[in-house]
Design an enzyme around this catalytic site. Structure first.
Site, PDB file in Angstrom:
ATOM      1  N   HIS A 133     -33.191  -0.016  39.940  1.00 33.14           N
ATOM      2  CA  HIS A 133     -32.433  -0.694  41.000  1.00 33.14           C
ATOM      3  C   HIS A 133     -31.276   0.177  41.438  1.00 33.14           C
ATOM      4  CE1 HIS A 133     -30.751  -1.915  37.112  1.00 33.14           C
ATOM      5  NE2 HIS A 133     -29.571  -1.967  37.709  1.00 33.14           N
ATOM      6  N   HIS A 193     -27.572  -0.099  43.252  1.00 30.98           N
ATOM      7  CA  HIS A 193     -26.476  -0.980  43.655  1.00 30.98           C
ATOM      8  C   HIS A 193     -25.957  -0.478  45.002  1.00 30.98           C
ATOM      9  CE1 HIS A 193     -25.676  -2.661  39.507  1.00 30.98           C
ATOM     10  NE2 HIS A 193     -26.313  -1.552  39.178  1.00 30.98           N
TER      11      HIS A 193
END
Ligand code: DGP
Length: 114
Positions: free
Chosen positions: A99, A101
């Site tokens: 992932h 951010h």
């Protein structure tokens, strides 16, 4: 992956506040925001960390980076955000599904980290 939190979010087993979705990418608000805008962008394919990116799965990562400017535009933060990836437990990775951010909107964002 059965016990991956982000795979559970993708399957709808854990609720999330969706920001963007396409065939390959999903983006949603971080549950614990570190800035006024804090969104997580993930490939739908389970890749455990940036250290596991290969020639076989890198098209999903490319799709993430193609989605990011669209997401930024949608959020009104275009050309004014930070992209952060924690790769590995020792540098703070807590969810082992790749992932990125996206952070924006605070005074802190004006300071360089490196
Ligand atoms: P990292 O520490 O870099 O692995 O980032 C993981 C982020 O995931 C952290 O900022 C908090 C967020 N997070 C963890 N569980 C959930 C969840 O169930 N929902 C949402 N929206 N975010 C979560």
């Amino acid at each position: 992956m059965d016990d991956c939190i982000f795979c559970k979010i993708l399957r709808g087993e854990i609720p999330s506040k969706k920001v963007y979705e396409d065939e390959t990418v999903y983006a949603f608000y971080d549950i614990n925001p570190a800035a006024p805008v804090h969104v997580l962008v993930i490939p739908k394919e389970h890749i455990s960390s940036a250290d596991q990116i290969t020639a076989e799965n890198s098209s999903a990562v490319a799709a993430v980076f193609e989605a990011i400017p669209k997401i930024a535009k949608q959020l009104g933060i275009q050309n004014n955000y930070r992209i952060i990836n924690n790769c590995g437990e020792k540098v703070g990775q807590s969810v082992f599904h790749l992932h990125f951010h996206i952070l924006s909107g605070s005074e802190v964002m004006g300071e360089r980290l490196i």
